[in-house]
Design an enzyme around this catalytic site. Structure first.
Site, short mmCIF file in Angstrom:
data_model
loop_
_atom_site.label_atom_id
_atom_site.label_comp_id
_atom_site.label_asym_id
_atom_site.label_seq_id
_atom_site.Cartn_x
_atom_site.Cartn_y
_atom_site.Cartn_z
N GLU A 49 -9.41 33.02 56.86
CA GLU A 49 -8.71 33.67 57.96
C GLU A 49 -7.22 33.79 57.68
OE1 GLU A 49 -9.84 35.28 60.42
OE2 GLU A 49 -11.95 34.75 60.22
N GLN A 54 -3.33 40.56 57.73
CA GLN A 54 -2.61 41.71 57.17
C GLN A 54 -3.19 42.17 55.83
OE1 GLN A 54 -0.16 43.09 58.97
NE2 GLN A 54 -0.19 41.50 60.53
N LEU A 92 -0.74 38.51 47.20
CA LEU A 92 -1.32 38.63 48.55
C LEU A 92 -0.26 38.99 49.59
CD1 LEU A 92 -4.01 35.83 49.15
CD2 LEU A 92 -4.27 38.30 49.42
N GLY A 93 1.00 38.72 49.28
CA GLY A 93 2.07 39.06 50.20
C GLY A 93 2.18 38.09 51.37
N TYR A 132 -4.86 33.90 67.21
CA TYR A 132 -6.01 34.55 66.59
C TYR A 132 -6.74 33.60 65.64
CZ TYR A 132 -8.86 36.95 63.24
OH TYR A 132 -9.91 37.28 62.44
N ASP A 150 -9.16 40.88 66.49
CA ASP A 150 -8.45 41.50 65.37
C ASP A 150 -8.47 43.01 65.58
OD1 ASP A 150 -11.00 42.34 64.69
OD2 ASP A 150 -10.93 41.59 62.64
N CYS A 202 -17.93 51.37 63.47
CA CYS A 202 -16.90 51.83 64.41
C CYS A 202 -15.55 51.86 63.69
CB CYS A 202 -16.86 50.91 65.63
SG CYS A 202 -16.00 51.61 67.06
N CYS A 212 -24.84 53.40 65.69
CA CYS A 212 -24.22 52.23 66.32
C CYS A 212 -25.22 51.55 67.25
CB CYS A 212 -22.99 52.66 67.10
SG CYS A 212 -22.19 51.30 67.99
N CYS A 218 -21.32 53.16 75.03
CA CYS A 218 -19.95 53.51 74.63
C CYS A 218 -19.42 54.68 75.45
CB CYS A 218 -19.91 53.85 73.14
SG CYS A 218 -18.25 54.20 72.54
N THR A 303 6.73 44.98 55.12
CA THR A 303 6.30 45.29 56.48
C THR A 303 7.35 46.07 57.25
OG1 THR A 303 5.07 43.20 56.49
CG2 THR A 303 5.36 44.30 58.60
#
Length: 352
Positions: A49, A54, A92-93, A132, A150, A202, A212, A218, A303
């Site tokens: 996680e 990002q 990975l930043g 999160y 997310d 989706c 779906c 929906c 970013t």
């Protein structure tokens, strides 16, 4: 709610779909194994996680596998050298994540006996774990009925309810919708089911509404607005900053690098010495040398801004004594250990 199926029925449909179509990932315990009693490793859930913030699953997979081969438990990671972890993270930043990764591992190993807390509020107390990540760990690793939000989940909820209010202002409403659908049974699998639905069906562009599992519920599909959602507030244009990178070698081929301060962009990482990046950077060299300008420039996007770097190179008779300078022997230097923008600078130098 806008004409949704009963909540339990909708959640059940997603779980039934997930049982067949769950993506395979190296950190995931699939629904069949989970039904057989195999529980996720909280360390692997947490690590994945943090890495996935990002970043995409495709980008993270190799990093995750290298990390877990080298440091298979949280105690192993806690005992690692900072520089080794930062080097493995390179590319990975968002390097503050790597610094917090080590801090968190050491708290878990040293203060919690190597055991991650199993509740959201306790997880929030750990370094680098926000709402999160705490919800994801509590849900996926410990089957707590937490709402995991997310980008995939936001998109699914916006379309299910045909919500046109733009992000980020609509986040509270989307979380309310997601919370209402989170079941008490198999909440960890359900959280992953919604994320998988957003990632595979989706999708942001050209959603595959015809296959779906919840298409009948929906509202956006019925309204013909699914491909337009979620709406987003206009982004401000990114400014451009400029800088210089000074690539120096000693006569024996050793490289002269600089350890950046722990706080700030690329904190704690090795890179090429140079001034702060700004609209008008200082062009004075960080130490004496017969500097030569290299043709071309390095372009990189962070970013919040774009960066353009000019390169200068020199061969030095002896290592400078400036603060933060580290000399890496020729046989020990690995460009892959550098953050991406610094690797780009080395590649440009190499191409001359």
């Amino acid at each position: 709610m806008r004409d949704l199926k009963p909540q339990a029925e909708l959640s059940r449909a997603l779980l039934d779909w997930y049982d067949i179509h769950a993506r395979e990932m190296p950190w995931r315990v699939g629904p069949a194994d989970r039904a057989a009693g195999i529980r996720p490793d909280p360390y692997r859930v947490w690590l994945s996680e943090v890495m996935l913030q990002q970043t995409t699953v495709a980008a993270v997979t190799d990093y995750f596998q290298r990390f877990t081969r080298r440091w298979p438990t949280v105690r192993d990671l806690a005992a690692a050298e900072d520089g080794d972890v930062m080097a493995e993270w390179a590319g990975l930043g968002y390097y503050a994540r790597a610094r917090n990764l080590l801090k968190c591992a050491r708290v878990v190993a040293d203060e919690l006996g190597g055991v991650f807390p199993d509740h959201h509020d306790d997880l929030l107390k750990l370094p680098g774990i926000g709402p999160y990540t705490a919800a994801a760990i509590a849900s996926i690793a410990f089957d707590q009925p937490e709402t995991v939000m997310d980008g995939n989940v936001e998109r699914v909820m916006a379309r299910l309810h045909d919500l046109h209010d733009p992000l980020p202002g609509s986040k509270p409403a989307l979380k309310t919708y997601a919370t209402a659908l989170t079941p008490s049974e198999r909440p960890g699998d359900y959280a992953q089911a919604v994320m998988d639905l957003g990632a595979t069906i989706c999708t942001p562009r050209s959603p595959a509404c015809g296959i779906c599992p919840v298409m009948d519920a929906c509202a956006a599909r019925r309204a013909g607005t699914a491909a337009d959602l979620p709406r987003k507030s206009p982004k401000k244009p990114k400014p451009t900053r400029y800088g210089y990178a000074y690539l120096a070698r000693l006569e024996d081929g050793a490289w002269v690098l600089e350890r950046r301060p722990d706080k700030g962009l690329l904190g704690g990482m090795l890179g090429w010495p140079g001034p702060d990046w700004s609209q008008a950077p200082d062009d004075a060299p960080p130490f004496a040398g017969a500097w030569v300008d290299l043709p071309g420039e390095v372009r990189h996007t962070f970013t919040h801004f774009h960066l353009i770097l000019r390169l200068r190179t020199a061969t030095l008779a002896q290592a400078p004594s400036a603060e933060g300078i580290e000399v890496i022997a020729k046989h020990q230097f690995r460009p892959g250990d550098l953050p991406t923008v610094m690797r780009k600078a080395h590649a440009l130098w190499q191409a001359q």
